[in-house]
Design an enzyme around this catalytic site. Sequence first.
Site, mmCIF file in Angstrom:
data_model
loop_
_atom_site.group_PDB
_atom_site.id
_atom_site.type_symbol
_atom_site.label_atom_id
_atom_site.label_comp_id
_atom_site.label_asym_id
_atom_site.label_seq_id
_atom_site.Cartn_x
_atom_site.Cartn_y
_atom_site.Cartn_z
ATOM 1 C CG MET A 1 -2.075 -0.994 1.490
ATOM 2 S SD MET A 1 -3.132 -1.074 -0.108
ATOM 3 C CE MET A 1 -3.811 0.589 -0.025
ATOM 4 C CG ASP B 1 -4.053 -0.019 -4.067
ATOM 5 O OD1 ASP B 1 -4.552 0.853 -4.449
ATOM 6 O OD2 ASP B 1 -5.044 -0.964 -3.464
HETATM 7 C C1 DX5 Z 1 -7.329 2.345 -1.056
HETATM 8 C C2 DX5 Z 1 -7.752 1.390 -2.386
HETATM 9 C C3 DX5 Z 1 -6.920 1.870 -3.640
HETATM 10 C C4 DX5 Z 1 -7.471 2.949 -4.214
HETATM 11 C C5 DX5 Z 1 -6.756 3.443 -5.028
HETATM 12 O O1 DX5 Z 1 -7.612 2.000 -0.021
HETATM 13 O O2 DX5 Z 1 -7.187 0.227 -1.864
HETATM 14 O O3 DX5 Z 1 -7.348 0.744 -4.490
HETATM 15 O O4 DX5 Z 1 -8.965 2.744 -4.792
HETATM 16 O O5 DX5 Z 1 -7.087 4.719 -5.874
HETATM 17 P P1 DX5 Z 1 -6.159 5.764 -6.205
HETATM 18 O O6 DX5 Z 1 -5.516 5.320 -7.301
HETATM 19 O O7 DX5 Z 1 -7.261 7.012 -6.568
HETATM 20 O O8 DX5 Z 1 -5.308 6.303 -5.003
HETATM 21 ZN ZN ZN Z 2 -6.994 -1.401 -3.358
#
Ligand code: DX5
Ligand code: ZN
Length: 217
Positions: free
Chosen positions: A138, A176
């Site tokens: 993350m 992500d």
């Molecule tokens: C956040 C999610 C991500 C998010 C990414 O908790 O796991 O997958 O949707 O969105 P962006 O690319 O807009 O940061």
């Molecule tokens: Zn995600």
Amino acid sequence: MTKVAASILSADFANLHKDCTRLLEAGADVMHFDVMDGHFVPNISYGAPVLTCLHAALPDVFYDVHLMISDPARYAADFAKAGADLITFHLEAVPDTVEEVIAAIRATGCQVGISIRPGTPVEAVFPYLGVVDLILVMSVEPGFGGQKFLPTTPTRIAAIRAERTRLGCNTLIEVDGGINTVTGPQCIEAGVDWLVAGNSLFRAEDPAAVVRVLHSK
Ligand code: DX5
Ligand code: ZN
């Protein structure tokens, strides 16, 4: 080649099929399906019934399900039945029962991924390299789309990539959160395999141009 996973969390849910089709036509490889329970993370998104409908509408897509929930083993079979191809859970949600959760997901026939929050040391996933199919790093605190990429992320990816090379295994590395045409290449340079992109893809006027930048050899 790197793969681009489009995060459905940024879609217009009243036009989910249309939005996903547009991104698939733009070259997205995988649909990333974020599940939030309002407990492991302070937000609620959607569950298996939505995946069932999306899978029925777009059956040939690879569904990368990201469970940000407290009890992933309990719901793994529901998501597998709904059409998941890969199910990722958070290490922090189940610190004492990781092996059991891996086994529960494997039992459904889906591939298995393990995710870590930005504050979790990368060494925590080293024992699972070669055991699971994917490690999801993350690059924001999980819970919301549209957040700013944390600059510590490329170093974290590189450390996991180095350990993978040392072990000689082929567990994929995915990133992500806050991925766009600037931060994506930094992660590619660090050795990532799959890039999740929500806002930068769904809000783009020309999503194919974004996909081109996130695709590399
Ligand atoms: C956040 C999610 C991500 C998010 C990414 O908790 O796991 O997958 O949707 O969105 P962006 O690319 O807009 O940061
Ligand atoms: Zn995600």
